[in-house]
Design a protein around this motif. Structure first.
Motif, PDB file in Angstrom:
ATOM      1  N   HIS A  84      -3.965   7.830   3.873  1.00 47.84           N
ATOM      2  CA  HIS A  84      -4.392   7.566   2.490  1.00 47.84           C
ATOM      3  C   HIS A  84      -4.905   6.121   2.355  1.00 47.84           C
ATOM      4  O   HIS A  84      -5.953   5.884   1.745  1.00 47.84           O
ATOM      5  CB  HIS A  84      -3.222   7.830   1.537  1.00 47.84           C
ATOM      6  N   PHE A  85      -4.172   5.170   2.932  1.00 52.11           N
ATOM      7  CA  PHE A  85      -4.603   3.764   2.897  1.00 52.11           C
ATOM      8  C   PHE A  85      -5.979   3.614   3.558  1.00 52.11           C
ATOM      9  O   PHE A  85      -6.832   2.882   3.098  1.00 52.11           O
ATOM     10  CB  PHE A  85      -3.597   2.863   3.630  1.00 52.11           C
TER      11      PHE A  85
ATOM     12  N   GLU B 272      -8.680   4.753   1.367  1.00 50.09           N
ATOM     13  CA  GLU B 272      -8.969   3.768   0.324  1.00 50.09           C
ATOM     14  C   GLU B 272      -9.722   2.569   0.895  1.00 50.09           C
ATOM     15  O   GLU B 272     -10.730   2.130   0.348  1.00 50.09           O
ATOM     16  CB  GLU B 272      -7.668   3.307  -0.346  1.00 50.09           C
TER      17      GLU B 272
ATOM     18  N   PHE C 134     -12.398   1.656  -1.630  1.00 47.16           N
ATOM     19  CA  PHE C 134     -12.530   0.256  -2.053  1.00 47.16           C
ATOM     20  C   PHE C 134     -13.965  -0.268  -1.917  1.00 47.16           C
ATOM     21  O   PHE C 134     -14.482  -0.921  -2.836  1.00 47.16           O
ATOM     22  CB  PHE C 134     -11.544  -0.655  -1.298  1.00 47.16           C
TER      23      PHE C 134
ATOM     24  N   HIS D 271      -0.976  -2.957   0.461  1.00 41.73           N
ATOM     25  CA  HIS D 271      -0.930  -2.028   1.605  1.00 41.73           C
ATOM     26  C   HIS D 271      -0.245  -2.693   2.793  1.00 41.73           C
ATOM     27  O   HIS D 271       0.563  -2.075   3.483  1.00 41.73           O
ATOM     28  CB  HIS D 271      -2.345  -1.610   2.022  1.00 41.73           C
TER      29      HIS D 271
ATOM     30  N   HIS E 189       2.427   0.051  -6.938  1.00 35.34           N
ATOM     31  CA  HIS E 189       1.074   0.010  -6.378  1.00 35.34           C
ATOM     32  C   HIS E 189       0.263   1.226  -6.841  1.00 35.34           C
ATOM     33  O   HIS E 189      -0.855   1.092  -7.348  1.00 35.34           O
ATOM     34  CB  HIS E 189       1.182  -0.031  -4.850  1.00 35.34           C
TER      35      HIS E 189
ATOM     36  N   GLU F 236      -3.220   1.575  -9.173  1.00 38.86           N
ATOM     37  CA  GLU F 236      -4.431   2.253  -8.726  1.00 38.86           C
ATOM     38  C   GLU F 236      -4.814   3.362  -9.698  1.00 38.86           C
ATOM     39  O   GLU F 236      -5.961   3.470 -10.124  1.00 38.86           O
ATOM     40  CB  GLU F 236      -4.209   2.857  -7.327  1.00 38.86           C
TER      41      GLU F 236
HETATM   42 FE   FE2 Z   1      -3.495   2.055  -2.228  1.00 38.67          FE
END
Ligand code: FE2
Ligand code: FE2
Lengths: 146, 419
Positions: free
Chosen positions: A47-48, A51, A56, A77, A113, A117
Motif C-alpha cells: 500500500h505504501f 502511494e 503521491f 511511512h 496517518h 490521508e
Molecule cells: Fe500512507
C-alpha cells in the motif's frame, strides 16, 4: 471506483489483518500470529509503495507541491516501517508483552496517518480527478508488486 | 488549500505542553478528594460555599486543565491547526489557571469581593487567551466533524465564561438587571453540555476510531450532533432570559441526544476490531454508562446529587481513558521521532497492569461515592478511594515525564537529519 474508495479499502483490509495478528499473539499462538503479521506487513508495504510511486506523484502534480503533505506522509511511512521491524523481532522472539506494546503504538500511528490521508489527501484527489484519470491511476497501482 | 491546513512535520506540540496541564489537572483531583473528605455534608446545597468550591475545583481545576491539554495536542495533530509558541502559551495558561482556581476556592469560602475579582481576572486571562488563539486558528481551516465540534465547544466555553463574569459581578455587588438564578442555570448548562459534553463528543468522533479501530460514526450524525446541541442551548438561553417555562423541555431534548450518543458509542466500541480490552477502553465503557444514567436520571428529574455524580463520572472516566492512552503514546512518539532507538515502549511508560488497577479503584470510588449519597459516613471511604485514584494518575503522568527526560539525557540516539 474512486481513488478514495480504493485506497481506503486497503486501510481497512490492513486493520483487519492487524487485529487478527494481535488476537493471535494475545492467545499465545505465535505460529499463526507470524503468518498474519507477515501478511499485514506485506499488505501495508505494498500500500505504501502504491502511494509513494503512484498516488503521491500524481497528487504533487495536481497540487503543484512536493514538499507539503506528501512529504509528511512519506515521513510517517518511515516511522511505520521502523516500528514494523521491531514488531517482527518481538514476534520472532515470541515476546508477547513487547509485541502488544508495540502494536499499541503502531495502531495509533497508523490510524492517525490513515485518517489524515482519507480526510485530506484522498478526498482532495477525488475532487480534482475525473473518472478516467482515477481509473488509470487505480490500474497502475494494481500492477505494482512488492 | 494545504497552505491552510498547516500539515507539517512539526505538527505535534512539545510534550511538556500536554503533560503539564494533565499533571495540574490530576493534582487538582487530589485536592478535590480532600475537599470531599471534609466538606461532603453540604453537598446537597448547591449554593453553599464549600459546594461551589468543590464544583469549580472539579470543572476548572481538573476538567478544564485536562481538556485544554488535550486540545493543545489534538488541534495540530487531528485538525492541522498551527498554534504559535505553544510552550509559552501553555505555561502562561497553566499557571494563571492554577492560581486562579486556588484563589477562587478561597473567594467562595471567604466571600470576599477582592478575591473574586483577582480569581476572575486570572481565570478569564487563562481561558480567554487560550480559547482566543484556538478559535482564531480553527476559523481558518476547512472543517472535519471533529474540528467543527471543537470550535463549537470552545465557543460554549467563551459563553460559560462571560456568564461567570456577569455572575461574579453581581456577587460582588454590581447592579445588573438580570435574574441571577436564570443566569446561573444558563452558565452551567453551557459549561456542562456545551463545553464538556460537546468537546468529548467531537473528539470521540476521531479518537474512538483511531485508538480502538472501530467502525466510523456516520458522517451526518457526527456533523449535526454538536450543532444540534449547541442550537438547543442557544434556544434554552433565550427562553431562560425571557423567563419562559419551556426551557427545561429543551434540556430534556439535549439529554435524549446525549443518551443516543452514549448508546451509539458503546455500540461502536463493541464492534471494535482490536481484541484487547485495556484499561482505557474500560474507562470508556464506564464513562458511557455514566452518561446514559445521567441522561436517564436527569430526564426523570431524580436526585440532583446523584445526577451530578453521573455526569462527573462520565467526564472523569473519559479523561482517565484519554490520559492512559495519550501519555504513553506521546512519550514513545516524541522520543522515537527524535531518533532515540531505546525509546521506552508504551507499556514501559505506563504498565497496562497499573492502568487497570487505577481503573478498578476509580470505579470503586464512583460506586462508594454513589452509596455515600445515601449513607453519608461512606463519603470518607469514597473520597479516600478518589484520592488514591487521582494520586495514581498523577504518579503515572509524572513518571512518564520522568522517563521522557531520562531518555533525553541518557538515551542512545541515531543521528537523523530530519527537520
Ligand atoms: Fe500512507
Ligand atoms: Fe494510505
Amino acid at each position: 471506483m474512486t481513488i478514495s474508495n480504493y485506497l481506503t479499502n486497503e486501510h481497512r483490509e490492513c486493520d483487519n489483518i492487524f487485529a487478527q495478528a494481535e488476537q493471535e499473539v494475545a492467545n499465545g499462538d505465535f505460529k499463526k500470529a507470524e503468518e498474519s503479521f507477515l501478511k499485514f506487513a506485506d499488505e501495508t508495504l505494498l500500500h505504501f509503495k502504491k502511494e509513494e510511486e503512484q498516488f503521491f506523484p500524481m497528487f504533487e502534480e495536481l497540487t503543484g507541491s512536493s514538499d507539503g503533505p506528501t512529504m509528511v506522509m512519506k515521513h510517517e511511512h518511515e516511522q511505520v516501517r521502523g516500528l514494523m521491524g521491531k514488531m517482527a523481532e518481538a514476534i520472532e522472539s515470541q515476546n508477547r508483552d513487547a509485541y502488544l506494546s508495540l502494536a499499541e503504538s503502531m495502531m495509533i500511528l497508523l490510524q492517525q496517518h490513515n485518517m489524515k490521508e482519507e480526510q485530506m489527501l484522498y478526498a482532495m484527489a477525488d475532487r480534482v480527478t475525473d473518472a478516467n484519470r482515477a481509473n488509470e491511476l487505480i490500474s497502475k497501482m494494481e500492477e505494482l508488486t512488492l | 488549500m494545504f497552505q491552510n491546513s498547516g500539515l507539517s512535520l512539526n505538527q505535534a506540540p512539545p510534550i511538556e505542553v500536554v503533560l503539564r496541564l494533565f499533571l495540574i489537572g490530576s493534582l487538582f483531583g487530589i485536592a478535590l478528594s480532600f475537599m470531599l473528605f471534609f466538606w461532603h455534608d453540604n453537598l446537597s446545597d448547591i449554593s453553599h460555599p464549600t459546594t461551589l468550591a468543590i464544583v469549580h475545583t472539579l470543572t476548572l481545576g481538573v476538567m478544564a486543565s485536562f481538556m485544554l491539554g488535550a486540545l493543545f495536542q489534538m488541534m495540530p495533530v487531528l485538525c492541522g491547526v498551527h498554534i504559535k509558541a505553544p510552550i509559552d502559551l501553555s505555561v502562561r495558561v497553566s499557571f494563571t489557571l492554577m492560581f486562579g482556581v486556588i484563589i477562587l476556592i478561597f473567594a467562595f469560602l471567604k466571600g470576599e469581593s477582592s478575591l473574586y475579582i483577582i480569581a476572575s481576572i486570572l481565570i478569564a486571562f487563562a481561558l480567554f487567551s487560550s480559547t482566543f488563539v484556538m478559535i482564531k486558528e480553527l476559523l481558518k481551516i476547512k472543517h472535519s466533524n471533529s474540528s467543527r465540534g471543537m470550535l463549537i465547544a470552545l465557543s460554549s466555553l467563551v459563553i460559560t465564561l462571560i456568564l461567570a463574569l456577569i455572575l461574579v459581578s453581581m456577587r460582588v455587588g454590581i447592579d445588573i438587571p438580570l435574574n441571577y438564578i436564570n443566569l446561573k442555570s444558563i452558565h452551567f448548562s453551557f459549561g456542562l453540555f456545551g463545553w464538556i459534553a460537546i468537546l468529548i463528543i467531537s473528539v470521540s468522533f476521531q479518537v474512538v476510531e483511531m485508538f480502538y479501530v472501530t467502525p466510523k460514526y456516520s458522517n451526518k450524525y457526527a456533523k449535526f450532533t454538536p450543532l444540534f446541541i449547541f442550537g438547543l442551548l442557544l434556544i434554552y438561553m433565550a427562553l431562560q432570559i425571557l423567563g419562559y417555562n419551556l426551557a427545561k423541555y429543551i434540556l430534556n431534548i439535549i439529554l435524549i441526544l446525549l443518551a443516543i450518543y452514549a448508546l451509539i458509542t458503546v455500540d461502536k466500541l463493541k464492534k471494535k476490531k482490536r481484541p484487547i480490552n485495556d484499561a482505557s477502553i474500560l474507562f470508556w465503557y464506564i464513562g458511557m454508562s455514566s452518561l446514559l444514567l445521567f441522561a436517564l436520571l436527569g430526564f426523570l428529574n431524580i436526585s440532583t446529587l446523584v445526577t451530578a455524580l453521573f455526569f462527573t463520572s462520565f467526564a472523569l472516566s473519559i479523561m482517565f481513558a484519554m490520559s492512559y492512552k495519550i501519555v504513553p503514546f506521546l512519550v514513545w512518539f516524541h522520543l522515537n521521532a527524535k531518533g532515540y532507538f531505546d525509546a521506552p515502549m508504551m507499556h514501559e511508560v505506563i504498565s497496562p497492569k497499573y492502568a487497570k488497577i487505577n481503573f478498578y479503584i476509580h470505579t470503586l470510588a464512583l460506586i462508594t461515592t454513589l452509596i455515600a449519597i445515601k449513607f453519608s459516613i461512606i463519603f470518607y471511604f469514597g473520597s479516600f478511594l478518589l484520592l488514591v485514584s487521582f494520586s495514581m494518575l498523577s504518579y503515572a503522568i509524572y513518571g512518564a515525564w520522568e522517563k521522557y527526560d531520562w531518555t533525553l539525557r541518557n538515551g542512545k540516539k541515531f543521528n537523523l537529519n530530519i527537520n
